[in-house]
Design an enzyme around this catalytic site. Structure first.
Site, mmCIF file in Angstrom:
data_model
loop_
_atom_site.group_PDB
_atom_site.id
_atom_site.type_symbol
_atom_site.label_atom_id
_atom_site.label_comp_id
_atom_site.label_asym_id
_atom_site.label_seq_id
_atom_site.Cartn_x
_atom_site.Cartn_y
_atom_site.Cartn_z
ATOM 1 C CE LYS A 33 37.942 46.674 39.085
ATOM 2 N NZ LYS A 33 37.719 46.952 37.667
ATOM 3 C CD GLN B 121 43.253 42.928 35.776
ATOM 4 O OE1 GLN B 121 43.308 42.077 36.650
ATOM 5 N NE2 GLN B 121 44.171 43.851 35.674
ATOM 6 C CG ASP C 252 39.299 49.736 32.083
ATOM 7 O OD1 ASP C 252 40.229 49.793 32.878
ATOM 8 O OD2 ASP C 252 39.403 49.262 30.933
ATOM 9 N N GLY D 298 44.726 49.659 36.350
ATOM 10 C CA GLY D 298 44.962 51.088 36.539
ATOM 11 C C GLY D 298 43.762 51.660 37.251
ATOM 12 C CG HIS D 299 42.205 50.523 40.534
ATOM 13 N ND1 HIS D 299 42.232 49.649 41.582
ATOM 14 C CD2 HIS D 299 41.656 49.846 39.509
ATOM 15 C CE1 HIS D 299 41.721 48.473 41.196
ATOM 16 N NE2 HIS D 299 41.374 48.584 39.937
HETATM 17 P P1 IMP Z 1 47.001 41.176 30.404
HETATM 18 O O1 IMP Z 1 46.273 41.283 31.683
HETATM 19 O O2 IMP Z 1 48.054 42.245 30.212
HETATM 20 O O3 IMP Z 1 47.530 39.804 30.163
HETATM 21 O O4 IMP Z 1 45.940 41.442 29.222
HETATM 22 C C1 IMP Z 1 44.906 40.520 28.927
HETATM 23 C C2 IMP Z 1 43.621 41.242 28.569
HETATM 24 O O5 IMP Z 1 43.113 41.880 29.738
HETATM 25 C C3 IMP Z 1 43.780 42.340 27.524
HETATM 26 O O6 IMP Z 1 42.590 42.409 26.759
HETATM 27 C C4 IMP Z 1 43.908 43.596 28.366
HETATM 28 O O7 IMP Z 1 43.533 44.750 27.652
HETATM 29 C C5 IMP Z 1 42.927 43.277 29.476
HETATM 30 N N1 IMP Z 1 43.207 44.005 30.722
HETATM 31 C C6 IMP Z 1 44.179 43.750 31.630
HETATM 32 N N2 IMP Z 1 44.115 44.606 32.658
HETATM 33 C C7 IMP Z 1 43.058 45.405 32.421
HETATM 34 C C8 IMP Z 1 42.437 46.463 33.163
HETATM 35 O O8 IMP Z 1 42.832 46.839 34.268
HETATM 36 N N3 IMP Z 1 41.346 47.024 32.581
HETATM 37 C C9 IMP Z 1 40.848 46.601 31.396
HETATM 38 N N4 IMP Z 1 41.388 45.623 30.683
HETATM 39 C C10 IMP Z 1 42.483 45.016 31.186
#
Ligand code: IMP
Length: 436
Positions: free
Chosen positions: A16, A224, A13, A40-41
């Protein structure tokens, strides 16, 4: 022409999407290499806002091609939804979007298993996005995943799917006491979406290699951030893929020597969603102020993000892992109006000063940040387009971030729109990377 990777240096977040969108015009192809629709971009163009989860934001530029690489995990339903959103917005994808036939599919049993697992973890839950990302990568590594290319052979796909659903049903029923899933329903739903998905499918490693050989330039769009990387992040509170620069090679099949540099994105403060240690986390009035001004709510899940001061230990570590060529600082305007701004320069653990990021999460969860205090500025920076017009305190803050991280700052973002950006023309590193 350069091939460049964009990575998040914190917990995702970092903004990017906007930076990718901003520099896409200098590239021919934009490629995603890991993650899935957990990302989520958010991209704002004029008065229109687009939130893309799976398809690279380069798709918003009519003359660019986009790749979803083999390292990405694809939920056919999520892809369908995104394609529909783009089509309704008048953005066409045919002939511009290429999806790896080696990318793994997220199927309904992945989401069901993840929900059951997180429920069972209770207070120790990771706080995932519940999109089935982790279980899909688990199946990939366990060599029982189903890939985009498998959809080409419905009979074989049905057989493999039946084996997987049987295995998941045993798990769901016997371990998690959760309801069984119906193979036929999953098969039918997936096959309904298969023709569209297959129309984009190809060997994207070959496509990218050909494009680079033809002199085209590729922007690798990381999702991420470094601290969510499965190897280098705050394990186990991480996602299940390599969000760091190295993931661009394994996640697309493009070799490292063909990549010319890495642009690291950092927010002017820190946020994270989900559970896990976060040394500079704020509580109270300033956290609320940053969250509201920065609209710090998850683009995929809507969850409020945890907010804290800039952690230079975290971003310096990202510099080491990703070998950053240059740094972009986003959302500086969110700090406008604060009397004091802090930067974490090191950690203290049981009286000892730690300057490096610890590998032991027990230690990380117990450290005290060592802060430097900087004066804030009372000016609205969002309309400033020239670095020299930024308040002196903001320039000093940026200089200090650059010094602590050990990377030069080349772009400063002061709002969600394209024109709310300062590009430092004298940044030779950025110039070299974006050369025509
Ligand atoms: P997962 O990717 O759904 O398995 O989540 C694992 C961890 O990564 C959790 O803490 C999510 O909140 C975090 N996470 C996954 N995708 C994002 C993102 O795009 N932005 C911020 N945190 C993310």
């Amino acid at each position: 022409m350069s091939n460049v990777i964009i990575v998040g240096t914190q917990w995702g977040d970092e903004g990017k999407g906007k930076i990718v969108d901003l520099i896409t015009e200098r590239f021919d192809v934009v490629a995603r290499y890991q993650g899935g629709h957990n990302a989520g971009h958010t991209v704002c163009i004029s008065d229109r806002q687009f939130i893309l989860h799976l398809i690279p934001s380069g798709i918003l530029h009519a003359d660019k091609c986009c790749v979803i690489g083999n390292g990405v995990v694809i939920d056919p339903a999520a892809l369908d939804e995104e394609l529909q959103m783009l089509s309704e917005a008048g953005i066409f994808t045919e002939g511009r979007l290429f999806i790896s036939n080696r990318a793994h599919l997220i199927l309904p049993y992945h989401t069901a298993v993840e929900e059951a697992e997180e429920r069972l973890r209770g207070a120790k839950a990771i706080g995932t996005t519940s999109r089935g990302i982790g279980p899909c990568y688990e199946d990939k590594m366990a060599r029982r995943g189903l890939r985009v290319g498998d959809l080409q052979h419905p009979d074989r796909f049905r057989q493999k799917l039946s084996d997987r659903v049987e295995q998941k049903n045993r798990l769901l029923e016997q371990v998690y006491q959760a309801p069984r899933l119906d193979v036929q329903a999953i098969f039918e739903r997936t096959m309904q979406r298969a023709p569209q998905l297959l129309s984009f499918a190809t060997d994207t490693a070959e496509y990218l290699s050909g494009a680079i050989n033809d002199g085209k330039s590729v922007l690798f769009e990381g999702a991420q951030g470094t601290q969510l990387d499965v190897d280098h992040g705050t394990y186990p509170f991480v996602t299940s893929s390599n969000a760091t620069a190295g993931g661009a090679c394994t996640g697309t099949g493009v070799g490292p020597s063909r990549i010319n540099g890495v642009i690291g994105i950092a927010k002017a403060y820190t946020t994270r969603v989900g559970a896990g240690p976060f040394p500079t986390e704020l509580r109270g009035e300033i956290e609320v102020r940053i969250r509201e001004k920065g609209t710090e709510y998850g683009a995929s899940t809507g969850r409020p993000r945890r907010c804290g001061w800039f952690d230079a230990v975290v971003v310096r570590y990202a510099g080491l892992i990703n070998d950053l060529s240059t740094l972009v600082i986003t959302k500086l305007d969110v700090l406008d109006g604060l009397d004091e701004i802090r930067i974490c320069v090191a950690y203290k653990y049981r009286g000892e000063v730690l300057r490096f990021f610890p590998t032991d999460m027990e230690i990380l969860s117990q450290v005290d940040p060592v802060y430097e205090s900087h004066p804030g500025w009372q000016t609205d920076t969002s309309q400033i387009h020239d670095y020299d017009e930024l308040p002196q305190a903001a320039r000093s803050y940026l200089n200090r971030l650059s010094e602590l991280v050990g990377a030069d700052i080349s772009i400063i973002s002061l709002g969600p729109n394209r024109d709310e950006t300062i590009i430092l023309e004298e940044s030779s590193r950025l110039k070299a990377l974006l050369k025509e």
